[in-house]
Design an enzyme around this catalytic site. Structure first.
Site: not given
Ligand code: IVH
Length: 705
Positions: A12, A42, A44, A369
């Site tokens: 995570s 990048e 998220k 009430c």
């Molecule tokens: S890296 C080893 N990059 O966010 C690290 N995760 O909150 C693993 N996610 O379970 C994740 N965009 O499903 C990474 N650009 C991104 C991401 C990303 C979405 C999700 C992923 C992870 C979750 C964690």
């Protein structure tokens, strides 16, 4: 659904919520690595994680994250997603690589998907009406089968996991469409010990050359300032991206540094997610309404024009108490600023002063009430919260207590949720509800509940629904169903025989619904459930599952708890003076005793069979005497309760939370925050095999392995 074990764990991410926090993290990470490093930034993506397991360039399986070690097999659906290749392009692929990415639904595809859902809803409702279905039922069933998706993330994660091949007809069509709306972008690799490239950014180029979809928004930054500039840029361009974003992920680019920094129990030390400040929106405050909860507390809450915020539609937000309403300075009729705190709980921030209408009016806390009319008051001097003093039979409080009894931490009765609790305490008919208090809960009979009528409320507005033609309220009988059958002797006759005998088709009889039968059956089972669950169900202030377990373990029966003095109660580990006082005060009230007596008379056991009596368990001498052990996750060879019992039987203390006083933590798959805490505190963590040694041989046994 089939499960698969990831060849390498899916991790995570830790979060930061401000640029200051992010700077600190960047510095801390550079210090730990002992050098400056290029950072990869990048988007998220707000979707569901996927792992694509390729062997020699062929997709073997695709899986969801699950608990990080074991996920659900979603290969069939993954192969339908545009961009996920069954065979990788190029040559020289590794023997095994797990490509990690995010499955999501883009903004446009999401809108189209909800338009399609609305069409499916209309179609099946029309079909139901054509089959002479009751209009309210036709509508409800259509709504249940094809509800609008609240946000792209849930639609994507459900869409990825659905079992389309088991569906037929219109459900199949909707399922296929949902899969067709999914996209994927890669964000990492796993299970490839020595990749042929040296950094995360280069791996993306390699994955792209294999035909995998990579993001256009990946940038390498050389300094913290550059990272922050990039964050700001992304923040400004947020609305132009084809998918919703949950923030920005910042990763150490070179693999060598990633390896050196390593991982914690759940997340890499070389990556972090930056979350943007919560999105703020404006909407109209239509009213401030007061609700009364289980403990009698009267809470004002804002009723607003529905508005989309951070991925879901919000209509209500708590305002906590009359002082908070005053401090926020909102008037009914105002346009207000709303956001989701921690991206989850809707919060009204305040009014937009320049948009205040002339007829905006102040909220006045009602004196009575809203549900039973009793005069609201503060229970202690200095309390801001006002409460309804009619604890015994204020319908709102009884309803709340019943829900608590049915909840997972109580007697865990699925059939006793919010709707059933309301039906039993405030039905439209009969005028006298089956339950005025919970004392009669275990005496409920089919006869008492079968004719209950409740109103049907709109899932969106909460308003009672009316028949569009007659204008009358639509009612429902949750505990009965009408069975169409034939008179005795004709049940199995052929249509011709029935016609010959002049038997009419519409021979109806009322029978209990599945809900009625389940409720009564579950209540019966609850009578012999664990003592701690029965204690929680008494709704004694401060006695939640943790205290109830401690009391049950120590005393073994309700009778023993009632006989105990303040000192005896307070002395129990995990109980203390406040809970002890609360228990004694509770037993002083007549109608509380009435609950206990009636439940007992109905067969509620209120005891742990074969418990040796007060304090006996705590004084067992054994290999764990004086030691505190926490068991978490699923430990091979032990049930959850079995693990606790093994600790107690060995003379140890089975605690449910990790603290400095904890000596060992036994952790299996599914262990979450307790494991993280143990690692933080440097407490020794054991696996199932080591735990088995600990409870039989004590700590000395461990040192020999
Ligand atoms: S890296 C080893 N990059 O966010 C690290 N995760 O909150 C693993 N996610 O379970 C994740 N965009 O499903 C990474 N650009 C991104 C991401 C990303 C979405 C999700 C992923 C992870 C979750 C964690």
């Amino acid at each position: 659904m089939l499960k698969v074990e990831h060849a390498e764990r899916m991790l995570s991410l830790d979060n930061v919520f401000s640029t200051e926090e992010l700077r600190e993290w960047l510095i801390k990470t550079e210090t730990a690595a002992g050098q400056k490093m290029p950072w990869l930034t990048e988007l998220k993506i707000d979707g569901a994680a996927i792992s694509l397991h390729y062997e020699h360039g062929e997709l073997i399986w695709a899986a969801t994250r699950g608990d990080g070690r074991v996920g659900e097999d979603v290969t069939e659906n993954a192969l339908q997603i545009a961009g996920i290749p069954k065979t990788l392009a190029g040559s020289g692929h590794p023997a095994v690589v797990e490509v990690r990415g995010e499955v999501f639904i883009g903004v446009e595809a999401f809108e189209a998907l909800n338009v399609a859902q609305a069409r499916f809803r209309a179609d099946v409702e029309a079909e139901g009406l054509a089959r002479n279905m009751d209009p309210a039922k036709a509508r409800k069933s259509a709504q249940r089968r094809f509800a609008a998706f609240a946000n792209p993330r849930n639609a994507a994660s459900g869409g990825l996991r659905q079992q389309v091949s088991k569906k037929t007809g219109i459900e199949r069509e909707a399922g296929d469409l949902r899969i067709a709306s999914l996209s994927m972008l890669v964000h990492g690799i796993g299970a490839w010990p020595e990749p042929e490239v040296a950094s995360q950014s280069e791996v993306y180029d390699l994955l792209a050359s294999w035909g995998l979809p990579t993001s256009q928004q990946v940038r390498v930054c050389e300094s913290a300032d550059e990272v922050i500039n990039r964050l700001n840029e992304i923040g400004e361009q947020r609305a132009t991206y084809p998918h919703e974003i949950a923030g920005v992920v910042i990763k150490v680019d070179p693999f060598a540094n990633q390896r050196e920094l390593g991982i914690t129990s759940r997340a890499p030390r070389w990556a972090i997610a930056y979350k943007f400040p919560p999105q703020e929106v404006q909407t109209k405050l239509l009213d401030i309404v007061v609700s009364v909860g289980r403990t009698g507390r009267a809470t004002p809450y804002a009723v607003m024009e529905p508005v989309l915020v951070a991925g879901s539609v919000v209509r209500q937000a708590t305002l906590h108490n009359q002082d908070v309403v005053r401090v926020k300075g909102v008037l009914i009729g105002d346009t207000v600023v709303l956001r989701k705190a921690g991206d989850v709980i809707p919060e009204v921030l305040g009014p937009v002063a320049e948009l205040r209408p002339d007829d905006a009016r102040e909220f006045v806390m009602p004196e009575g009430c809203p549900e039973c009319g009793a005069t609201l008051r503060a229970m202690k001097a200095g309390d801001i919260d006002l409460r309804c003093p009619n604890a015994k039979d204020c319908p709102a409080q009884v309803r709340g207590r019943l829900e608590h009894i049915g909840s997972r931490g109580g007697l865990d009765i699925d059939a006793l949720g919010e709707v059933t609790a309301a039906a039993l305490t405030q039905p439209l008919r009969p005028a006298e509800p089956p339950l005025r208090t919970e004392a009669a809960l275990f005496d409920l009979t089919l006869e008492q509940i079968i004719d209950i009528e409740v109103d049907v409320r709109d899932g969106e507005t909460g308003e009672p629904r009316t028949d569009p033609e007659t204008g009358e309220a639509i009612v429902r009988t949750p505990f009965q169903r009408v069975e169409i059958t034939y008179p005795p002797g004709f049940e199995n006759a052929s249509a011709m025989e029935r016609r010959g005998a002049g038997v009419k088709k519409d021979y109806r009889r009322v029978v209990p619904s599945a809900q009625a039968e389940t409720l009564l059956l579950e209540l019966e089972k609850a009578k012999t459930k664990d003592l701690w669950r029965q204690l929680v169900s008494l709704n004694i202030r401060h006695v939640g599952p943790v205290a109830a377990r401690a009391l049950a373990d120590h005393f073994g029966s309700l009778a023993a708890i009632r006989e105990a003095s303040l000192d005896e109660l307070s002395a129990v580990e995990g109980v203390g003076a406040i809970i002890a006082q609360s228990l004694l005060a509770w037993f002083e009230v007549d109608w509380h005793l009435d609950i206990v007596n009636r439940w007992q008379a109905a067969g509620v056991r209120f005891a742990t069979p074969d418990h040796p009596g007060p304090g006996a368990l705590a004084s067992i001498e054994g290999v764990l005497t004086g030691l505190t052990v926490v068991a978490t996750g699923s430990l091979d060879g032990f049930t959850r309760d079995g693990a606790k019992e093994a600790i107690i039987a060995a003379g140890g203390k089975a605690a449910s939370s990790v603290s400095k006083k904890t000596d060992f933590v036994a952790a299996g798959p599914g262990a979450g925050s307790k494991l993280a805490k143990a690692e933080d505190l440097g407490i020794r963590v054991l696996d199932a095999a080591e735990f088995a040694i600990l409870v039989t041989q004590g700590p000395a046994g461990l040192d020999q392995t």
